[in-house]
Write an enzyme that holds these catalytic residues in place. Structure first.
Site, PDB file in Angstrom:
ATOM      1  CB  SER A  61      -0.962  -0.041   1.194  1.00  0.00           C
ATOM      2  OG  SER A  61      -2.046   0.834   1.003  1.00  0.00           O
ATOM      3  CG  HIS A 213      -5.607  -2.949   0.399  1.00  0.00           C
ATOM      4  ND1 HIS A 213      -4.778  -2.693  -0.676  1.00  0.00           N
ATOM      5  CD2 HIS A 213      -5.229  -2.083   1.384  1.00  0.00           C
ATOM      6  CE1 HIS A 213      -3.935  -1.726  -0.366  1.00  0.00           C
ATOM      7  NE2 HIS A 213      -4.182  -1.339   0.872  1.00  0.00           N
TER       8      HIS A 213
END
Length: 234
Positions: A61, A213
């Site tokens: 991320s 994610h």
């Protein structure tokens, strides 16, 4: 980096591992600014201070964008690059609600983490996401808690964090790269593949089935296996 300790243990034996807290996170220092070029410089300076060369860099991320930036700015520093569920693109401001929810939490008056989780649940429904966010909550010396992360800096630098440095538009990293994505995540979509190929022409993209994610939490064994295979390949 606490979220990655289990992965680090699985990668033990393939070389020296250094888990890095980026500025305004974990045990690293706080700063008013935190653009990706600044954080990539932090990583390069850390590598130099440890006398490390030809490093393999892994980031997820925001850490993935920092790793990409470091690879583009300092290609001579890197051997291989691993990026987890992020692309070198500008994202919509999807985190505004999360930041606002964390800012609104009365941390100084909290009695325990359960109370914090219950209050956050009003705005953050996903219990796994709440758990990750609450790892940044630490007990204060006085009654109550405080944030380990620098929320003010994250808020003021959010436009930079959701973007990718325009100064890197013409830069490439020609080394080996691996982009691991979650099949259930929307952070790396087919329309992002061209941007990845433009900056990282030798990179391959691997989707991990059943992961969102937070790939390292959803499928830790699969992720560790893919990373180990990639790093150990000639």
């Amino acid at each position: 980096n606490r979220n990655w300790f289990s992965i680090a243990r699985q990668l033990a034996g393939i070389g020296q591992l250094v888990a890095v807290d980026l500025r305004n996170h974990g045990d690293s220092g706080h700063a008013e600014t935190m653009g990706y070029i600044e954080m990539a410089n932090d990583v390069a300076e850390l590598a130099a201070s440890l006398n490390h060369h030809a490093i393999n860099l892994l980031g997820h991320s925001m850490g993935g964008k920092t790793a990409m930036t470091a690879a583009l700015l300092y290609p001579e520093l890197l051997d291989k690059l691993v990026v987890v569920d992020i692309a070198p693109v500008v994202y919509n401001p999807k985190h505004d609600q999360l930041i606002t929810a964390l800012e609104a939490l009365p941390v100084a008056r909290l009695n325990n983490r359960t109370e914090a989780s219950d209050l956050l649940a009003q705005d953050i429904k996903d219990p796994i996401l709440r758990q990750f966010l609450l790892q940044n909550l630490v007990r204060n010396e006085q009654p109550g808690f405080r944030w380990r992360i620098n929320l003010d800096a994250i808020r003021s630098n959010y436009e930079k964090l959701r973007s990718f440095p325009p100064e890197l538009i013409n830069k490439q990293f020609g080394g080996a790269g691996l982009f691991l994505t979650g099949s259930q995540s929307k952070y790396v979509l087919p329309e992002h593949h061209d941007a990845i190929a433009t900056h990282f022409p030798e990179a391959k993209i691997v989707s991990i089935d059943g992961a969102g994610h937070w790939v390292h939490a959803d499928k830790p064994d699969v992720l560790a296996s893919e990373v180990r295979r990639f790093l150990m390949a000639d």
